[in-house]
Design an enzyme around this catalytic site. Structure first.
Site, mmCIF file in Angstrom:
data_model
loop_
_atom_site.group_PDB
_atom_site.id
_atom_site.type_symbol
_atom_site.label_atom_id
_atom_site.label_comp_id
_atom_site.label_asym_id
_atom_site.label_seq_id
_atom_site.Cartn_x
_atom_site.Cartn_y
_atom_site.Cartn_z
ATOM 1 N N CYS A 54 2.399 34.684 -56.335
ATOM 2 C CA CYS A 54 1.840 35.194 -57.587
ATOM 3 C C CYS A 54 2.991 35.309 -58.590
ATOM 4 C CB CYS A 54 1.177 36.559 -57.373
ATOM 5 S SG CYS A 54 2.334 37.874 -56.923
ATOM 6 N N HIS B 204 7.519 45.637 -55.511
ATOM 7 C CA HIS B 204 6.656 46.805 -55.325
ATOM 8 C C HIS B 204 7.092 48.012 -56.145
ATOM 9 C CE1 HIS B 204 5.647 45.004 -51.153
ATOM 10 N NE2 HIS B 204 4.727 44.686 -52.019
ATOM 11 N N HIS C 37 2.945 52.359 -48.306
ATOM 12 C CA HIS C 37 3.231 51.080 -48.964
ATOM 13 C C HIS C 37 4.206 51.347 -50.109
ATOM 14 C CE1 HIS C 37 2.668 47.426 -51.342
ATOM 15 N NE2 HIS C 37 2.105 46.872 -50.286
ATOM 16 N N GLU D 194 4.695 50.152 -53.054
ATOM 17 C CA GLU D 194 4.120 50.296 -54.395
ATOM 18 C C GLU D 194 3.529 51.684 -54.596
ATOM 19 O OE1 GLU D 194 0.177 48.823 -56.836
ATOM 20 O OE2 GLU D 194 1.059 47.421 -55.400
ATOM 21 N N SER E 116 2.937 36.164 -51.333
ATOM 22 C CA SER E 116 4.378 36.132 -51.071
ATOM 23 C C SER E 116 4.800 34.889 -50.287
ATOM 24 C CB SER E 116 4.799 37.391 -50.291
ATOM 25 O OG SER E 116 4.593 38.549 -51.056
#
Length: 301
Positions: A12, A77, A127, A129, A283
């Site tokens: 992305c 992140h 996580h 992020e 990724s």
């Protein structure tokens, strides 16, 4: 054999930006070492290639080992603002490679926290992020003297249980305000279910869909792909949340589905299929996708 690629797959924009930043840092910093705070992205093949070129992974317990001439990259992140500030006090250069969409979520969470909102956040505990966004919210609330909460949920059932008896007012007697946000790679289906529950439990709650468009695009492309193939291979890191969600969806849509990280992991039965579809997480490098396609075409029937 015929191999069909999903019309949206692989890196992305945010991941491509982070990898490019790492490559440039490795080329430019000739005096010190180049680190990334935690794994830059969730893909072992890409990480191994960057490590071969000199990129090292830094953990918070090793901050004191940084030298003034070193460079540290903040991964896609993101990270808590307190961690970024500490890094900037210890080394020559800190490159913020946080995905722009994650940066937007950090700012939005901080803005609501500053106003005293209770933030309900749909995401995966621990996580990177989520931890970073929570850090922005908590520091903004503290600076503004507010007591808003950051409540993390993963499912509609958790939301229903958490708000079985929602408190309508804050401790100081003021009306309690709520906002619902999410991790950028959160499950679209689960998000919709959570939204439905929250609107029922907290009428008037403000809701912002912060799921990355790339998540929608890859899921939609997978649906189109599965209608054309006998089996589908999902390529990506097995610790990647968006890759695993693609695989879960693929299992429901196609009778034969596999999750692999490299071409060496292609299940033997796929070489017997007439048409194989391939997709890849956000990724996954182009080189790995190319290698899987080449292996299928060279060894398939």
């Amino acid at each position: 054999m015929k191999v069909i690629r999903a019309d949206v797959l692989g890196f992305c924009g945010g991941v491509r930006r982070a990898v490019k930043a790492a490559e440039e840092a490795l080329e430019q910093n000739t005096d010190g070492r180049v680190y990334t705070l935690g794994p830059l992205i969730h893909n072992p093949v890409a990480l191994n290639e960057l490590a071969r070129r000199g990129l090292r992974i830094l953990v918070p317990s090793a901050f004191d080992s940084l030298k003034g001439q070193d460079t540290v990259l903040i991964r896609a992140h993101g990270v808590q603002p307190s961690i970024e500030a500490e890094l900037r006090s210890k080394c020559k250069s800190v490159i913020n490679a946080t995905c722009p969409l994650v940066t937007q979520s950090q700012k939005r969470a901080a803005a609501f926290a500053e106003k005293g909102y209770t933030i309900v956040f749909a995401g995966d505990k621990n996580h990177g992020e989520v931890v970073g966004i929570q850090g922005y919210a908590e520091e903004a609330a503290k600076a503004a003297g507010k007591t808003g909460e950051f409540l993390l949920i993963r499912t509609a059932d958790e939301a229903r249980a958490l708000f079985a008896e929602a408190k309508p007012v804050c401790a100081d007697g003021s009306e309690r305000k709520f906002v619902l946000l999410s991790q950028t790679t959160f499950s679209i289906k689960e998000w919709e279910s959570i939204c439905s529950v929250m609107q029922e439990k907290i009428p008037g709650i403000e809701i912002f869909s912060t799921i990355c468009p790339a998540t929608h695009e890859r899921q939609d492309a997978l649906v189109r792909l599965c209608a054309q193939v006998d089996g589908v291979i999902v390529i990506g890191g097995k610790n990647s949340s968006n890759t695993n969600r693609l695989f879960t969806r693929a299992q429901k849509l196609c009778s034969s589905a596999a999750l692999i990280e490299t071409a060496d992991e292609i299940p033997p039965e796929f070489y017997q299929l007439e048409t194989v579809g391939i997709t890849a997480g956000a990724s996954t490098p182009d080189s790995v996708i190319d290698a899987v396609e080449k292996r299928l075409l060279s060894q398939g029937k």
